[in-house]
Design a protein around this motif. Structure first.
Motif, PDB file in Angstrom:
ATOM      1  N   UNK A   1       1.047   1.297 -42.884  1.00 51.24           N
ATOM      2  CA  UNK A   1       1.405   2.537 -43.567  1.00 51.24           C
ATOM      3  C   UNK A   1       1.060   3.725 -42.674  1.00 51.24           C
ATOM      4  N   UNK A   2       1.921   4.730 -42.732  1.00 52.46           N
ATOM      5  CA  UNK A   2       1.697   5.981 -42.010  1.00 52.46           C
ATOM      6  C   UNK A   2       1.887   7.119 -42.991  1.00 52.46           C
ATOM      7  N   UNK A   3       0.868   7.980 -43.085  1.00 52.62           N
ATOM      8  CA  UNK A   3       0.957   9.208 -43.856  1.00 52.62           C
ATOM      9  C   UNK A   3       0.808  10.337 -42.853  1.00 52.62           C
ATOM     10  N   UNK A   4       1.922  10.952 -42.520  1.00 55.08           N
ATOM     11  CA  UNK A   4       1.951  12.002 -41.504  1.00 55.08           C
ATOM     12  C   UNK A   4       3.310  12.006 -40.837  1.00 55.08           C
ATOM     13  N   UNK A   5       3.526  12.978 -39.988  1.00 55.11           N
ATOM     14  CA  UNK A   5       4.814  13.108 -39.308  1.00 55.11           C
ATOM     15  C   UNK A   5       4.872  12.202 -38.079  1.00 55.11           C
ATOM     16  N   UNK A   6       6.060  11.665 -37.821  1.00 58.09           N
ATOM     17  CA  UNK A   6       6.278  10.803 -36.660  1.00 58.09           C
ATOM     18  C   UNK A   6       7.328  11.445 -35.766  1.00 58.09           C
ATOM     19  N   UNK A   7       7.004  11.526 -34.475  1.00 57.86           N
ATOM     20  CA  UNK A   7       7.949  12.005 -33.474  1.00 57.86           C
ATOM     21  C   UNK A   7       8.048  10.924 -32.406  1.00 57.86           C
ATOM     22  N   UNK A   8       9.277  10.429 -32.195  1.00 55.36           N
ATOM     23  CA  UNK A   8       9.452   9.339 -31.240  1.00 55.36           C
ATOM     24  C   UNK A   8      10.921   9.197 -30.871  1.00 55.36           C
ATOM     25  N   UNK A   9      11.158   8.495 -29.772  1.00 48.92           N
ATOM     26  CA  UNK A   9      12.522   8.171 -29.385  1.00 48.92           C
ATOM     27  C   UNK A   9      13.122   7.169 -30.370  1.00 48.92           C
ATOM     28  N   UNK A  10      12.298   6.193 -30.809  1.00 46.02           N
ATOM     29  CA  UNK A  10      12.748   5.187 -31.767  1.00 46.02           C
ATOM     30  C   UNK A  10      11.681   4.986 -32.835  1.00 46.02           C
ATOM     31  N   UNK A  11      12.128   4.663 -34.046  1.00 45.08           N
ATOM     32  CA  UNK A  11      11.233   4.354 -35.147  1.00 45.08           C
ATOM     33  C   UNK A  11      11.744   3.105 -35.849  1.00 45.08           C
TER      34      UNK A  11
ATOM     35  N   UNK B   1       3.693   3.804 -26.801  1.00 40.25           N
ATOM     36  CA  UNK B   1       4.238   2.976 -27.880  1.00 40.25           C
ATOM     37  C   UNK B   1       3.134   2.730 -28.887  1.00 40.25           C
ATOM     38  N   UNK B   2       3.493   2.757 -30.175  1.00 40.75           N
ATOM     39  CA  UNK B   2       2.497   2.581 -31.229  1.00 40.75           C
ATOM     40  C   UNK B   2       2.994   1.514 -32.196  1.00 40.75           C
ATOM     41  N   UNK B   3       2.147   0.524 -32.440  1.00 40.55           N
ATOM     42  CA  UNK B   3       2.420  -0.520 -33.428  1.00 40.55           C
ATOM     43  C   UNK B   3       1.402  -0.366 -34.542  1.00 40.55           C
ATOM     44  N   UNK B   4       1.883  -0.158 -35.761  1.00 42.23           N
ATOM     45  CA  UNK B   4       0.995   0.061 -36.905  1.00 42.23           C
ATOM     46  C   UNK B   4       1.104  -1.131 -37.849  1.00 42.23           C
ATOM     47  N   UNK B   5       0.008  -1.887 -37.930  1.00 46.09           N
ATOM     48  CA  UNK B   5      -0.098  -2.986 -38.891  1.00 46.09           C
ATOM     49  C   UNK B   5      -1.049  -2.604 -40.012  1.00 46.09           C
ATOM     50  N   UNK B   6      -1.890  -1.609 -39.774  1.00 48.75           N
ATOM     51  CA  UNK B   6      -2.886  -1.156 -40.738  1.00 48.75           C
ATOM     52  C   UNK B   6      -2.515   0.199 -41.308  1.00 48.75           C
ATOM     53  N   UNK B   7      -3.525   1.063 -41.478  1.00 47.95           N
ATOM     54  CA  UNK B   7      -3.326   2.348 -42.143  1.00 47.95           C
ATOM     55  C   UNK B   7      -3.567   3.493 -41.155  1.00 47.95           C
ATOM     56  N   UNK B   8      -2.602   4.407 -41.087  1.00 53.44           N
ATOM     57  CA  UNK B   8      -2.733   5.601 -40.255  1.00 53.44           C
ATOM     58  C   UNK B   8      -2.503   6.823 -41.125  1.00 53.44           C
ATOM     59  N   UNK B   9      -3.457   7.749 -41.068  1.00 51.72           N
ATOM     60  CA  UNK B   9      -3.302   9.057 -41.700  1.00 51.72           C
ATOM     61  C   UNK B   9      -3.400  10.088 -40.595  1.00 51.72           C
ATOM     62  N   UNK B  10      -2.286  10.713 -40.279  1.00 49.71           N
ATOM     63  CA  UNK B  10      -2.221  11.685 -39.201  1.00 49.71           C
ATOM     64  C   UNK B  10      -0.854  11.644 -38.563  1.00 49.71           C
ATOM     65  N   UNK B  11      -0.591  12.609 -37.712  1.00 46.79           N
ATOM     66  CA  UNK B  11       0.698  12.681 -37.036  1.00 46.79           C
ATOM     67  C   UNK B  11       0.721  11.729 -35.846  1.00 46.79           C
TER      68      UNK B  11
END
Length: 120
Positions: free
Chosen positions: A93-103, A69-79
């Motif tokens: 913020x996320x700049x990159x592709x996300x693969x998950x059961x839920x988003x 599980x991933x919780x993003x409150x800051x900045x992520x650049x990457x898949x």
């Protein structure tokens, strides 16, 4: 709406983390872990986990991430690949592709990339 059992990553307290990479640390390389991990600083490289990852509000992560599980409150650049859920808060913020059961993308969050929803 999603089930509460999948959102308890939001309820994690600082004491729930065995390791916290503090905001004065800049790490470059590969991180592997199996217990909840919080990033407040800067990471460049690859993150591989079988547990939860929290990218705190001031954190900057330039890495491909694989975690439960991933919780993003800051900045992520990457898949980002998560076995269960990726949650991007209004400050995240996320700049990159996300693969998950839920988003979950909170209002005000930023996401640039492709999303692939996978079955359990």
């Amino acid at each position: 709406m999603f089930e509460a059992k999948n959102t308890d990553i939001l309820d994690l307290e600082e004491d729930d983390f065995d390791t916290i990479l503090e905001n004065d640390i800049k790490f470059r390389g590969r991180i592997k872990f199996s217990k909840p991990f919080m990033i407040r600083g800067s990471v460049t490289g690859v993150i591989e986990a079988t547990s939860d990852l929290v990218v705190d509000s001031e954190a900057v992560v330039c890495a491909d991430i694989s975690a439960s599980r991933v919780l993003v409150k800051g900045k992520v650049e990457g898949n980002v690949v998560a076995g269960k859920i990726v949650h991007v808060t209004s400050s995240g913020s996320v700049t990159g592709d996300i693969t998950s059961e839920q988003l979950v993308l909170d209002p005000g969050s930023r996401f640039t990339g492709r999303c692939t929803m996978v079955a359990n």
